[in-house]
Design a protein around this motif. Structure first.
Motif, PDB file in Angstrom:
ATOM      1  N   HIS A 183       0.707  -1.208  -0.002  1.00 52.75           N
ATOM      2  CA  HIS A 183      -0.176  -0.125   0.043  1.00 52.75           C
ATOM      3  C   HIS A 183       0.921   1.202   0.057  1.00 52.75           C
ATOM      4  O   HIS A 183       0.157   2.357   0.365  1.00 52.75           O
ATOM      5  CB  HIS A 183      -0.983   0.092   1.197  1.00 52.75           C
ATOM      6  CG  HIS A 183      -1.803  -0.919   1.165  1.00 52.75           C
ATOM      7  ND1 HIS A 183      -3.187  -0.641   0.520  1.00 52.75           N
ATOM      8  CD2 HIS A 183      -2.176  -2.372   1.631  1.00 52.75           C
ATOM      9  CE1 HIS A 183      -3.993  -1.658   0.581  1.00 52.75           C
ATOM     10  NE2 HIS A 183      -3.220  -2.923   1.170  1.00 52.75           N
ATOM     11  N   ASN A 184       2.124   1.158  -0.427  1.00 50.24           N
ATOM     12  CA  ASN A 184       3.099   2.388  -0.221  1.00 50.24           C
ATOM     13  C   ASN A 184       3.066   2.998   1.149  1.00 50.24           C
ATOM     14  O   ASN A 184       3.183   4.165   1.167  1.00 50.24           O
ATOM     15  CB  ASN A 184       2.812   3.301  -1.373  1.00 50.24           C
ATOM     16  CG  ASN A 184       2.989   2.677  -2.729  1.00 50.24           C
ATOM     17  OD1 ASN A 184       3.937   1.833  -2.859  1.00 50.24           O
ATOM     18  ND2 ASN A 184       1.950   2.956  -3.710  1.00 50.24           N
TER      19      ASN A 184
ATOM     20  N   CYS B  53      -5.917   0.101   3.788  1.00 47.74           N
ATOM     21  CA  CYS B  53      -4.721  -0.640   3.972  1.00 47.74           C
ATOM     22  C   CYS B  53      -5.178  -1.144   5.630  1.00 47.74           C
ATOM     23  O   CYS B  53      -4.868  -2.421   5.718  1.00 47.74           O
ATOM     24  CB  CYS B  53      -3.262   0.135   4.519  1.00 47.74           C
ATOM     25  SG  CYS B  53      -2.015  -0.796   5.078  1.00 47.74           S
ATOM     26  N   THR B  54      -5.799  -0.362   6.555  1.00 44.12           N
ATOM     27  CA  THR B  54      -6.299  -1.174   7.672  1.00 44.12           C
ATOM     28  C   THR B  54      -7.149  -2.350   7.333  1.00 44.12           C
ATOM     29  O   THR B  54      -7.199  -3.253   8.284  1.00 44.12           O
ATOM     30  CB  THR B  54      -6.892   0.173   8.471  1.00 44.12           C
ATOM     31  OG1 THR B  54      -5.922   1.086   8.724  1.00 44.12           O
ATOM     32  CG2 THR B  54      -7.630  -0.513   9.662  1.00 44.12           C
ATOM     33  N   ASP B  55      -8.261  -2.023   6.339  1.00 44.29           N
ATOM     34  CA  ASP B  55      -9.113  -2.900   6.002  1.00 44.29           C
ATOM     35  C   ASP B  55      -8.192  -4.214   5.583  1.00 44.29           C
ATOM     36  O   ASP B  55      -8.671  -5.272   6.310  1.00 44.29           O
ATOM     37  CB  ASP B  55     -10.061  -2.463   4.774  1.00 44.29           C
ATOM     38  CG  ASP B  55     -10.841  -1.222   5.407  1.00 44.29           C
ATOM     39  OD1 ASP B  55     -11.162  -1.398   6.454  1.00 44.29           O
ATOM     40  OD2 ASP B  55     -11.346  -0.697   4.381  1.00 44.29           O
ATOM     41  N   ASP B  56      -7.439  -4.288   4.758  1.00 44.72           N
ATOM     42  CA  ASP B  56      -6.793  -5.542   4.467  1.00 44.72           C
ATOM     43  C   ASP B  56      -5.998  -5.968   5.470  1.00 44.72           C
ATOM     44  O   ASP B  56      -5.804  -7.234   5.764  1.00 44.72           O
ATOM     45  CB  ASP B  56      -5.717  -4.991   3.171  1.00 44.72           C
ATOM     46  CG  ASP B  56      -6.320  -4.731   1.908  1.00 44.72           C
ATOM     47  OD1 ASP B  56      -7.453  -4.997   2.001  1.00 44.72           O
ATOM     48  OD2 ASP B  56      -5.648  -4.271   1.146  1.00 44.72           O
TER      49      ASP B  56
ATOM     50  N   MET C   1      -5.359 -10.372   9.435  1.00 47.87           N
ATOM     51  CA  MET C   1      -5.499 -10.839  10.910  1.00 47.87           C
ATOM     52  C   MET C   1      -6.372 -11.732  10.813  1.00 47.87           C
ATOM     53  O   MET C   1      -6.481 -12.758  11.704  1.00 47.87           O
ATOM     54  CB  MET C   1      -5.562  -9.525  11.607  1.00 47.87           C
ATOM     55  CG  MET C   1      -4.152  -8.766  11.812  1.00 47.87           C
ATOM     56  SD  MET C   1      -4.064  -7.580  13.131  1.00 47.87           S
ATOM     57  CE  MET C   1      -2.372  -7.017  12.886  1.00 47.87           C
ATOM     58  N   GLN C   2      -7.632 -11.656  10.633  1.00 48.33           N
ATOM     59  CA  GLN C   2      -8.874 -12.352  10.764  1.00 48.33           C
ATOM     60  C   GLN C   2      -8.386 -13.849  10.056  1.00 48.33           C
ATOM     61  O   GLN C   2      -8.956 -14.928  10.824  1.00 48.33           O
ATOM     62  CB  GLN C   2      -9.942 -11.892  10.216  1.00 48.33           C
ATOM     63  CG  GLN C   2     -11.283 -12.868  10.535  1.00 48.33           C
ATOM     64  CD  GLN C   2     -12.396 -11.923   9.681  1.00 48.33           C
ATOM     65  OE1 GLN C   2     -12.389 -11.101   9.138  1.00 48.33           O
ATOM     66  NE2 GLN C   2     -13.593 -12.398  10.298  1.00 48.33           N
ATOM     67  N   SER C   3      -7.939 -13.976   8.982  1.00 48.20           N
ATOM     68  CA  SER C   3      -7.472 -15.267   8.331  1.00 48.20           C
ATOM     69  C   SER C   3      -6.345 -15.918   9.008  1.00 48.20           C
ATOM     70  O   SER C   3      -6.404 -17.235   9.084  1.00 48.20           O
ATOM     71  CB  SER C   3      -7.211 -14.974   7.034  1.00 48.20           C
ATOM     72  OG  SER C   3      -5.975 -14.163   6.798  1.00 48.20           O
ATOM     73  N   ASN C   4      -5.778 -15.151   9.929  1.00 51.25           N
ATOM     74  CA  ASN C   4      -4.747 -15.830  10.664  1.00 51.25           C
ATOM     75  C   ASN C   4      -5.193 -15.663  12.023  1.00 51.25           C
ATOM     76  O   ASN C   4      -4.154 -15.906  12.772  1.00 51.25           O
ATOM     77  CB  ASN C   4      -3.113 -15.002  10.249  1.00 51.25           C
ATOM     78  CG  ASN C   4      -2.753 -15.260   8.940  1.00 51.25           C
ATOM     79  OD1 ASN C   4      -1.946 -16.215   9.012  1.00 51.25           O
ATOM     80  ND2 ASN C   4      -3.045 -14.549   8.156  1.00 51.25           N
ATOM     81  N   ARG C   5      -6.411 -15.685  12.611  1.00 48.48           N
ATOM     82  CA  ARG C   5      -6.690 -15.892  13.758  1.00 48.48           C
ATOM     83  C   ARG C   5      -6.113 -14.795  14.764  1.00 48.48           C
ATOM     84  O   ARG C   5      -6.130 -15.172  16.341  1.00 48.48           O
ATOM     85  CB  ARG C   5      -6.391 -17.291  14.496  1.00 48.48           C
ATOM     86  CG  ARG C   5      -6.816 -18.575  13.446  1.00 48.48           C
ATOM     87  CD  ARG C   5      -6.461 -19.939  14.036  1.00 48.48           C
ATOM     88  NE  ARG C   5      -6.776 -21.151  13.046  1.00 48.48           N
ATOM     89  CZ  ARG C   5      -7.912 -21.581  13.271  1.00 48.48           C
ATOM     90  NH1 ARG C   5      -8.542 -21.631  14.061  1.00 48.48           N
ATOM     91  NH2 ARG C   5      -8.156 -22.644  12.303  1.00 48.48           N
TER      92      ARG C   5
ATOM     93  N   GLY D  93     -11.207   0.639  10.136  1.00 48.74           N
ATOM     94  CA  GLY D  93     -12.347  -0.346  10.246  1.00 48.74           C
ATOM     95  C   GLY D  93     -13.641   0.278  10.317  1.00 48.74           C
ATOM     96  O   GLY D  93     -14.025   0.988   9.474  1.00 48.74           O
ATOM     97  N   ILE D  94     -14.535  -0.224  11.491  1.00 49.55           N
ATOM     98  CA  ILE D  94     -15.714   0.495  11.571  1.00 49.55           C
ATOM     99  C   ILE D  94     -15.803   1.963  12.327  1.00 49.55           C
ATOM    100  O   ILE D  94     -16.990   2.204  12.532  1.00 49.55           O
ATOM    101  CB  ILE D  94     -16.820  -0.537  11.942  1.00 49.55           C
ATOM    102  CG1 ILE D  94     -16.438  -1.177  13.423  1.00 49.55           C
ATOM    103  CG2 ILE D  94     -17.058  -1.689  10.945  1.00 49.55           C
ATOM    104  CD1 ILE D  94     -17.237  -2.045  14.136  1.00 49.55           C
ATOM    105  N   ASP D  95     -14.506   1.957  12.989  1.00 46.65           N
ATOM    106  CA  ASP D  95     -14.563   3.171  13.801  1.00 46.65           C
ATOM    107  C   ASP D  95     -13.758   4.212  13.288  1.00 46.65           C
ATOM    108  O   ASP D  95     -13.172   4.024  12.234  1.00 46.65           O
ATOM    109  CB  ASP D  95     -13.691   2.600  14.985  1.00 46.65           C
ATOM    110  CG  ASP D  95     -14.315   1.384  15.921  1.00 46.65           C
ATOM    111  OD1 ASP D  95     -15.317   1.634  16.310  1.00 46.65           O
ATOM    112  OD2 ASP D  95     -13.656   0.555  15.962  1.00 46.65           O
TER     113      ASP D  95
END
Length: 224
Positions: A111-112, A143-146, A151-155, A185-187
């Protein structure tokens, strides 16, 4: 820890010297060391770092065979195997966590943006001309979304509610810094004028005044 903060400050100072402004976001992970999945970690050690054979067996032995129980008064639950987490307070704990999350650095760089990590503390820096601040904000949000998806996919669990945002510029350029909240995120996180990064306070004008003031206050309290 001081070395890690100095690297962050070095990036910010270099950007400010070229006339850019900088944004620093400090991310918080929920129970980071406790959520590392053993099987995923061992697979990553083997495929990403070429660790195998006896050495991989050592790591497997180090992580496996641990049990936990919950006690309340005179009662205790049945013992259950621990399938997640690296032992805290150990030398290997932070190293294994960094190896587990190393791919996160490359994700941020795509994301540079500039990542900095110290154990489970993650900082992301970005730089731009004052006129391009809104584009940089959008870039950091994407970038935060990604990062959250990775992190979700890596628990792992990114705690966006505890994320801090600091825009930096020299004192004469402070009026050019964005004041609008950054979507994480949502915040939505409102920029602050100083943040505490690994025990060191950093001001938006990189003056270190808050850190000096708090250090002096602590010294006076000790002397009394």
């Amino acid at each position: 820890m001081e070395t890690a903060v100095l690297k962050v400050l070095a990036d910010i100072l270099l950007a400010l010297d070229t006339g850019d402004i900088a944004v620093l976001t400090l991310r918080d992970l929920s129970a980071a060391f406790d959520t590392v999945h053993h099987a995923t970690l061992l697979r990553r050690l083997e495929t990403s770092y070429g660790i195998g054979g006896t050495v991989l067996g050592w790591f497997a032995s180090y992580l496996s065979g641990r049990i936990q129980t919950i006690s309340c008064g005179m009662s205790a639950s049945d013992a259950s195997a621990i399938l997640y987490g690296v032992p805290q307070g150990s030398v290997l704990g932070p190293i294994l966590f960094l190896l587990y999350t190393a791919d996160l650095l490359r994700l941020v760089e795509r994301h540079n943006l500039r990542p900095h990590m110290y154990a489970d503390d993650t900082q992301i820096c970005g730089f731009c001309r004052p006129a391009a601040a809104s584009q940089l904000q959008q870039q950091v949000s994407v970038c935060t979304d990604d990062v959250a998806l990775w992190m979700q996919s890596n628990r792992l669990q990114l705690n966006t509610a505890k994320t801090e945002v600091l825009w930096c510029a020299w004192s004469r350029r402070q009026h050019q810094l964005p004041q609008v909240a950054l979507r994480v995120g949502i915040d939505y996180v409102t920029p602050t004028t100083s943040v505490r990064d690994l025990g060191i306070y950093v001001n938006s004008d990189v003056s270190m005044l808050t850190h000096v003031s708090r250090t002096v206050s602590s010294c006076f309290a000790t002397l009394r």
